[in-house]
Design an enzyme around this catalytic site. Structure first.
Site, PDB file in Angstrom:
ATOM      1  N   ASP A  25      -3.361  -0.997 -34.916  1.00  0.00           N
ATOM      2  CA  ASP A  25      -2.815  -1.452 -33.627  1.00  0.00           C
ATOM      3  C   ASP A  25      -3.863  -1.209 -32.542  1.00  0.00           C
ATOM      4  OD1 ASP A  25      -0.892  -2.418 -31.721  1.00  0.00           O
ATOM      5  OD2 ASP A  25      -0.511  -0.356 -31.120  1.00  0.00           O
ATOM      6  N   SER A  26      -3.684  -1.911 -31.422  1.00  0.00           N
ATOM      7  CA  SER A  26      -4.592  -1.711 -30.289  1.00  0.00           C
ATOM      8  C   SER A  26      -4.449  -0.301 -29.711  1.00  0.00           C
ATOM      9  CB  SER A  26      -4.265  -2.723 -29.189  1.00  0.00           C
ATOM     10  OG  SER A  26      -2.930  -2.545 -28.771  1.00  0.00           O
ATOM     11  N   CYS A  88       0.296  -5.106 -34.641  1.00  0.00           N
ATOM     12  CA  CYS A  88       0.067  -5.454 -33.240  1.00  0.00           C
ATOM     13  C   CYS A  88       0.311  -6.959 -33.122  1.00  0.00           C
ATOM     14  CB  CYS A  88      -1.381  -5.125 -32.890  1.00  0.00           C
ATOM     15  SG  CYS A  88      -1.889  -5.663 -31.253  1.00  0.00           S
ATOM     16  N   THR A  90      -0.268  -8.884 -30.585  1.00  0.00           N
ATOM     17  CA  THR A  90      -1.371  -9.572 -29.914  1.00  0.00           C
ATOM     18  C   THR A  90      -2.476  -9.901 -30.925  1.00  0.00           C
ATOM     19  OG1 THR A  90      -0.785  -8.236 -27.997  1.00  0.00           O
ATOM     20  CG2 THR A  90      -2.836  -9.468 -27.872  1.00  0.00           C
ATOM     21  N   GLU A 173       1.427   3.412 -22.831  1.00  0.00           N
ATOM     22  CA  GLU A 173       0.167   4.102 -23.166  1.00  0.00           C
ATOM     23  C   GLU A 173      -0.102   5.266 -22.209  1.00  0.00           C
ATOM     24  OE1 GLU A 173      -2.507   3.464 -25.631  1.00  0.00           O
ATOM     25  OE2 GLU A 173      -0.945   2.343 -26.662  1.00  0.00           O
ATOM     26  N   CYS A 207       6.395  -6.889 -29.198  1.00  0.00           N
ATOM     27  CA  CYS A 207       5.241  -6.009 -28.978  1.00  0.00           C
ATOM     28  C   CYS A 207       5.626  -4.661 -29.558  1.00  0.00           C
ATOM     29  CB  CYS A 207       4.947  -5.879 -27.489  1.00  0.00           C
ATOM     30  SG  CYS A 207       3.672  -4.636 -27.147  1.00  0.00           S
ATOM     31  N   HIS A 209       4.786  -1.787 -28.918  1.00  0.00           N
ATOM     32  CA  HIS A 209       4.993  -0.682 -27.965  1.00  0.00           C
ATOM     33  C   HIS A 209       6.426  -0.642 -27.419  1.00  0.00           C
ATOM     34  CE1 HIS A 209       0.616  -0.622 -27.841  1.00  0.00           C
ATOM     35  NE2 HIS A 209       0.648   0.459 -27.066  1.00  0.00           N
TER      36      HIS A 209
HETATM   37  N1  DGL Z   1       1.187  -3.259 -29.330  1.00  0.00           N
HETATM   38  C1  DGL Z   1       0.537  -4.473 -29.238  1.00  0.00           C
HETATM   39  C2  DGL Z   1       1.408  -5.673 -29.510  1.00  0.00           C
HETATM   40  O1  DGL Z   1       2.276  -5.574 -30.290  1.00  0.00           O
HETATM   41  C3  DGL Z   1      -0.393  -4.772 -28.165  1.00  0.00           C
HETATM   42  C4  DGL Z   1      -0.376  -4.098 -26.900  1.00  0.00           C
HETATM   43  C5  DGL Z   1      -1.648  -4.422 -26.162  1.00  0.00           C
HETATM   44  O2  DGL Z   1      -2.682  -3.929 -26.612  1.00  0.00           O
HETATM   45  O3  DGL Z   1      -1.589  -5.169 -25.192  1.00  0.00           O
HETATM   46  O4  DGL Z   1       1.249  -6.731 -28.980  1.00  0.00           O
END
Ligand code: DGL
Length: 290
Positions: A25-26, A88, A90, A173, A207, A209
Site C-alpha cells: 500500500d502507499s 491500495c 489508487t 496518515e 480506499c 484507509h
Molecule cells: N490507501 C490507498 C487507496 O486505497 C491510497 C491512499 C493514497 O495514497 O492516496 O487508494
C-alpha cells in the site's frame, strides 16, 4: 498449469521457489486489508510494504503512481514473493493493468500481481436493492473510472456515482481522523455524494484507509445505506484465487509469520500499526524504494 507466455519456457510449479505473499500500500491503509486476509488465512507468510514516505498517492499522476508501484512490486519480488496484492485502490486503478500486461511477462511470467477493486466489484450487484452505488475514494481512483468500469463488467445495469475525498487519507496518515475537524470533511463528501444521486443505497469505501473513518462515516450516512469496506471481500477473493490456482498456492509459504517494511521511520510505522492493527509488538524494517 502456469499460464504460458510466448517468450517463456514452462517450468513445473514444484521447482519454483516458495515465498511470502506480498501486500503493498502507499501507506498504512493496506493494513486494514492485511488484517482481514490474516484473519481468514493465518497460516500463510506475509510481507507488508507501506510507502508512507511518499503517501498519499491519490493526487499523483498515472505515471508517478505506476513508477512507485512498480518499484514496490520489484522490491517484493526481490524478497521472493510469488504473489503480490496491491492493497491500495489508487495503485490498483492506475498501475495494476500495465504491470500485469507489460511488466510481468518480462520480469517473471510465473508470478502474479492482483488488485483490490475487482473483489468488491464482483459482489456489489448482489448487495444493492436500488441498483444505485456510491464510491468514496481518492481523486486518482475516482478519476481513473476504474470502479464504474469494473462494476459494469459484472452488473451493467447498475448506476455508479463517485466522490473524491482528497483530505481523508491525510487525516488518517496524520492520525487526525478522530479530531473534530475530521467531521466537517467527512460529512461534506457524504452529502455531496448523496446529492449527486439520492437513490444510492450502497456505498463502497474505495480506499483502504477509509475503514479507520467508519464510525464517523456511519454517523453522517442515513441508516438505510449499506457501507462496504473492502477487507473481507479481498480476503475471500484471495482464498478463492488460491483454491483455483493450486500451483500458486504451493508457492506461498505457510508459517504464519508477517514482516513489515516501510519507507518511513520504523517508530512511525509502529505507532500507526498500533492504531490500524491494535498490535504493539511487531518487527519493522525501514527500506528505500528505487
Ligand atoms: N490507501 C490507498 C487507496 O486505497 C491510497 C491512499 C493514497 O495514497 O492516496 O487508494
Amino acid at each position: 498449469m502456469p499460464i504460458q507466455h510466448p517468450h517463456t519456457v514452462m517450468i513445473p510449479s514444484s521447482s519454483l521457489p516458495v515465498g511470502p505473499i506480498g501486500i503493498f500500500d502507499s501507506g498504512y491503509g493496506g493494513l486494514t486489508i492485511l488484517d482481514k486476509i490474516r484473519e481468514l488465512m493465518p497460516e500463510y507468510e506475509y510481507i507488508y510494504l507501506g510507502d508512507s514516505a511518499r503517501c498519499p498517492y491519490g493526487p499523483r499522476s498515472f505515471e508517478v503512481v505506476y513508477e512507485f508501484t512498480l518499484q514496490a512490486v520489484n522490491k517484493l519480488f526481490g524478497l521472493e514473493c510469488p504473489l503480490v496484492i496491491l492493497a491500495c485502490n489508487t495503485a490498483s486503478a492506475k498501475a495494476l493493468r500495465t504491470i500485469q500486461q507489460v511488466n510481468l511477462p518480462t520480469i517473471d511470467s510465473t508470478r502474479r500481481v492482483l488488485g483490490v477493486i475487482r473483489p468488491t466489484a464482483e459482489c456489489i450487484g448482489n448487495i444493492t436493492h436500488s441498483k444505485h452505488i456510491g464510491i468514496l475514494a481518492t481523486a486518482g481512483t475516482i478519476k481513473s473510472q476504474s470502479y464504474p468500469m469494473e462494476i459494469r463488467k459484472f452488473f451493467p445495469e447498475l448506476s455508479v456515482t463517485g466522490e473524491a475525498c482528497p483530505l481523508w487519507v491525510p487525516l488518517v496518515e496524520n492520525n487526525e481522523y478522530r479530531s473534530e475537524g475530521a467531521d466537517y470533511f467527512i460529512k461534506q463528501h457524504i452529502n455531496r455524494l448523496l446529492n449527486k444521486d439520492p437513490l444510492i443505497d450502497t456505498i463502497i469505501l474505495g480506499c483502504t484507509h477509509y475503514p479507520l473513518l467508519l464510525d464517523k462515516i456511519r454517523q453522517y450516512t442515513p441508516g438505510h445505506i449499506r457501507i462496504i469496506a473492502q477487507g473481507e471481500y479481498v480476503a475471500r477473493s484471495l482464498r478463492n484465487y488460491l483454491d483455483r490456482h493450486p500451483d500458486m498456492d504451493m508457492r506461498c509459504k505457510k508459517n504464519g509469520n508477517c514482516r513489515f517494511l516501510t519507507t518511513e521511520s520504523e517508530s512511525k510505522f509502529k505507532e500507526s500499526a498500533a492504531l490500524f492493527l491494535g498490535c504493539q509488538d511487531i518487527k519493522v524494517e525501514s527500506i528505500t524504494l528505487e
